[in-house]
Design an enzyme around this catalytic site. Structure first.
Site, short mmCIF file in Angstrom:
data_model
loop_
_atom_site.label_atom_id
_atom_site.label_comp_id
_atom_site.label_asym_id
_atom_site.label_seq_id
_atom_site.Cartn_x
_atom_site.Cartn_y
_atom_site.Cartn_z
N ARG A 131 -7.78 -1.43 -6.36
CA ARG A 131 -8.22 -2.72 -5.80
C ARG A 131 -9.43 -3.26 -6.55
O ARG A 131 -9.56 -4.47 -6.75
CB ARG A 131 -8.51 -2.54 -4.31
CG ARG A 131 -7.24 -2.33 -3.51
CD ARG A 131 -7.47 -1.67 -2.15
NE ARG A 131 -6.22 -1.06 -1.71
CZ ARG A 131 -5.27 -1.69 -1.02
NH1 ARG A 131 -5.47 -2.94 -0.63
NH2 ARG A 131 -4.16 -1.09 -0.70
N ASP A 144 0.84 -1.20 0.00
CA ASP A 144 0.00 0.00 0.00
C ASP A 144 0.88 1.25 0.00
O ASP A 144 1.60 1.52 0.96
CB ASP A 144 -0.89 -0.02 1.25
CG ASP A 144 -2.10 0.88 1.14
OD1 ASP A 144 -2.08 1.80 0.30
OD2 ASP A 144 -3.07 0.67 1.89
N ASP A 145 0.83 2.02 -1.08
CA ASP A 145 1.59 3.28 -1.21
C ASP A 145 3.10 3.07 -1.32
O ASP A 145 3.87 3.97 -0.98
CB ASP A 145 1.31 4.22 -0.04
CG ASP A 145 -0.03 4.96 -0.17
OD1 ASP A 145 -0.83 4.59 -1.04
OD2 ASP A 145 -0.27 5.89 0.62
N HIS A 157 1.67 2.36 4.00
CA HIS A 157 0.75 3.50 4.04
C HIS A 157 0.83 4.21 5.40
O HIS A 157 0.97 3.57 6.43
CB HIS A 157 -0.68 2.98 3.81
CG HIS A 157 -1.70 4.03 3.50
ND1 HIS A 157 -2.09 4.98 4.43
CD2 HIS A 157 -2.43 4.28 2.39
CE1 HIS A 157 -3.03 5.75 3.90
NE2 HIS A 157 -3.24 5.35 2.66
N HIS A 171 -11.49 -2.42 1.13
CA HIS A 171 -11.68 -1.08 0.60
C HIS A 171 -12.49 -1.00 -0.69
O HIS A 171 -12.39 -0.02 -1.44
CB HIS A 171 -10.32 -0.40 0.39
CG HIS A 171 -10.36 1.07 0.68
ND1 HIS A 171 -9.28 1.90 0.46
CD2 HIS A 171 -11.34 1.87 1.16
CE1 HIS A 171 -9.59 3.14 0.79
NE2 HIS A 171 -10.84 3.15 1.23
N CYS A 174 -5.83 4.06 -4.16
CA CYS A 174 -6.18 2.82 -3.47
C CYS A 174 -7.41 2.06 -3.98
O CYS A 174 -7.28 1.02 -4.63
CB CYS A 174 -6.36 3.16 -1.99
SG CYS A 174 -6.76 1.75 -0.98
N LYS A 225 1.25 9.37 -6.21
CA LYS A 225 -0.09 8.80 -6.06
C LYS A 225 -1.14 9.85 -6.42
O LYS A 225 -0.98 11.03 -6.10
CB LYS A 225 -0.25 8.35 -4.60
CG LYS A 225 -1.66 8.01 -4.14
CD LYS A 225 -1.62 7.73 -2.65
CE LYS A 225 -3.00 7.47 -2.08
NZ LYS A 225 -2.93 7.21 -0.61
N ASP A 240 -0.28 -0.74 -4.88
CA ASP A 240 -1.55 -0.23 -5.41
C ASP A 240 -1.41 1.11 -6.11
O ASP A 240 -2.28 1.51 -6.88
CB ASP A 240 -2.62 -0.15 -4.31
CG ASP A 240 -2.25 0.82 -3.19
OD1 ASP A 240 -1.08 1.22 -3.09
OD2 ASP A 240 -3.15 1.16 -2.40
N ASN A 241 -0.33 1.83 -5.84
CA ASN A 241 -0.08 3.12 -6.51
C ASN A 241 1.32 3.58 -6.13
O ASN A 241 2.01 2.92 -5.35
CB ASN A 241 -1.11 4.19 -6.12
CG ASN A 241 -1.45 4.23 -4.64
OD1 ASN A 241 -2.55 3.85 -4.23
ND2 ASN A 241 -0.49 4.66 -3.83
N LYS A 249 -6.40 -5.46 3.87
CA LYS A 249 -7.21 -4.32 3.45
C LYS A 249 -8.13 -4.68 2.29
O LYS A 249 -7.69 -5.28 1.31
CB LYS A 249 -6.28 -3.16 3.05
CG LYS A 249 -6.97 -1.85 2.74
CD LYS A 249 -5.92 -0.76 2.58
CE LYS A 249 -6.54 0.58 2.23
NZ LYS A 249 -5.53 1.65 2.12
#
Length: 541
Positions: free
Chosen positions: A75, A33-34, A210, A130, A71, A363, A316-317, A128
């Site tokens: 996903r 994540d991130d 993240h 989301h 995010c 991002k 994710d990014n 996660k």
């Protein structure tokens, strides 16, 4: 007689080999994540990531693998093989009142778990989610048999809400660290099925790295003083290693520095110490993420599940530009030093500038720094070691790739509903064979809160909200998007913009000017927060 028995044994051996080869493979999909493009050692970083580096060296890395820049939309595409708007998550996990922007996966977009479950797979997720909302599209409603956390509120909001025990200084205890908790539940699920002959699909969605920046003190200690030289020096070192690794061509130039990146040399000694501490904690979070993947690999080996398993890792990014001191009342919410569970801090745009080396932006943007992620694929005896390819893959490609690998049929009707057609490509010729990148004459397209992009072949078109002006880049000669050549290539701009608008129409994309008034105030703050001013950091040491 001896010859007859030899032939019989040979025949039995070949039959057993054939049965082994026909056994459906396990699939493990790990999402960070991130995480920035250069944060892993295998992608040029200085953070200690020996387990991911091992998977990379024994497997495949792609130079170009695209996400949706933020995010929830990423996903949604990752899980369904659909563009995010087609799946119903065109903006974020917020309902903006239109089908393409409802904020959770619609019923027409089948998840990988739903399809693989129908084809004989155990389906597992930990971490996660989301992509649910209003009690709809929760993981156990979308094909997953084993789920953590199995709480509706946690799934709707995204990340598991860990409020575990801390040590005397306020740092999380190891058994309550978010990365460890997510990983341990995944390992427990694997133990529950280890004696079963059915294959499994594991979607392991970590929250690290993240923000908020929280890490274990023993991990933070490993990076003490590592970032005292500042983000520009780290960026230059990473860029040099990327060229040495063969990820970046020798002739490629580093992207142009953003005007609002702080000048490290102009900061006071105390400011430098505070900023360096942030990156030490970010690095510790990435380090712990890598440690957890080492534990996962060992568990698969111990359970006899490893040799027939494809492992795919990505982010994710790109690394974020969010400054929590200025956004979401961050300075007021902080109740403890950075790194502790009371901290509400981010690494901010300055360090993300280094994390996204060599690319431009962050991002939420559709420049390469926002949408190009590390991609590692590992499968023993199936993927050649030390392989680096261009790829030009996209998250919509993972679903059709996994279905091809599993020999899974994509249903024409599922629970009385006609599913959306898959638009992604099968990546197996790139992953297992000699193909260097996917053929995609129709192109790839992005839209996120008015930020737009289109790529066909070497050409990439970009515009950044609130501007509608198109920029054009030749990624073959300028992968770091330094020189806008739109004025010299009007025909190319016209071709790509027309392709973009056709895609937008087919996927329910709406001009963001029509949606901006429906945007939640917190997300408006988020977009404004990405512009920084030179100021002393407002967090406690």
């Amino acid at each position: 007689m001896k010859k007859i028995f030899s032939i019989l044994y040979l025949s039995m051996g070949l039959t057993a080999l054939g049965m082994a080869q026909q056994k459906k493979p396990n699939i493990v999909l790990i999402l960070a994540d991130d995480l920035g493009y250069s944060d892993l050692g295998a992608y040029g970083g200085e953070i200690e990531t020996p387990n991911l580096d091992r998977l990379a060296s024994e497997g495949l890395r792609l130079r170009e693998f695209y996400n949706n820049s933020i995010c929830a939309p990423t996903r949604a595409s990752l899980l369904t093989g659909q563009y995010q708007h087609k799946a119903g998550v065109g903006y974020f996990s917020n309902d903006l009142g239109l089908p393409a922007y409802q904020g959770y996966i619609n019923q027409e977009s089948l998840t990988i778990a739903e399809v693989l479950k129908e084809n004989g797979y155990h389906t597992i997720t930990s971490g996660k989610w989301h992509v649910s909302g209003k009690g709809n599209s929760l993981p156990w409603q979308r094909g997953f048999d084993f789920v953590f956390p199995k709480e509706e509120k946690s799934s709707d909001s995204g990340a598991p809400g860990f409020k575990g025990k801390t040590d005397a200084q306020g740092y999380p205890l190891p058994e309550h660290d978010a990365t460890n908790v997510i990983n341990q539940h995944a390992l427990s699920f694997l133990d529950q099925i280890k004696g079963d002959k059915k294959p499994f699909f594991l979607y392991l969605a970590h929250t690290a790295p993240h923000w908020p920046l929280v890490a274990l003190p023993q991990d933070i200690a490993k990076y003490k003083g590592k970032y005292d030289k500042g983000w520009e020096a780290i960026r230059q070192e990473r860029f040099k290693r990327q060229k040495e690794l063969g990820l970046i061509r020798p002739d490629v130039k580093l992207s142009v520095r953003d005007e609002d990146i702080y000048d490290w040399d102009r900061l006071s000694f105390d400011q430098r110490q505070l900023w360096a501490k942030k990156m030490e904690i970010y690095a510790a979070m990435v380090d712990r993420l890598d440690q957890s993947i080492g534990q996962l690999i060992q568990k698969l080996k111990d359970n006899g599940q490893l040799d027939n398993t494809l492992i795919v890792f990505l982010s994710d990014n790109g690394a974020p530009a969010e400054d929590l001191v200025k956004w979401h009342h961050g300075a007021r919410i902080n109740t403890g030093p950075v790194g502790t569970t009371g901290s509400y801090e981010s690494q901010s745009k300055n360090w993300s500038y280094a994390s996204n080396t060599p690319y431009k932006a962050f991002k939420d943007y559709t420049y390469e720094g926002g949408i190009n992620t590390p991609f590692i694929a590992w499968f023993p005896n199936r993927i050649s070691a030390h392989t680096i390819k261009n790829g030009e893959g996209h998250i919509i490609d993972l679903a059709p790739t996994f279905y091809a690998l599993a020999g899974a049929k994509y249903p024409k009707i599922y629970k009385g509903i006609k599913p959306n057609d898959l638009k992604g490509k099968n990546l197996l010729p790139v992953i297992f064979e000699d193909k260097n990148q996917i053929d995609r004459p129709e192109g790839l397209f992005w839209e996120r809160a008015g930020n737009r992009a289109a790529r066909i072949g070497k050409w990439k078109l970009v515009s950044t909200w609130p501007s509608y002006k198109w920029e054009l880049y030749n990624l073959e000669t300028d992968p770091t998007e330094i020189k806008d050549v739109a004025n010299q290539n009007h025909d190319v701009v016209s071709q790509l913009s027309q392709a973009y608008f056709n895609w937008a129409k087919n996927n329910g994309v709406v001009d963001f000017a029509q949606l901006e008034e429906r945007e939640p105030e917190s997300m408006k703050e988020f977009r404004k927060s990405k512009v920084q001013e030179i100021a002393a950091p407002a967090f406690r040491f």
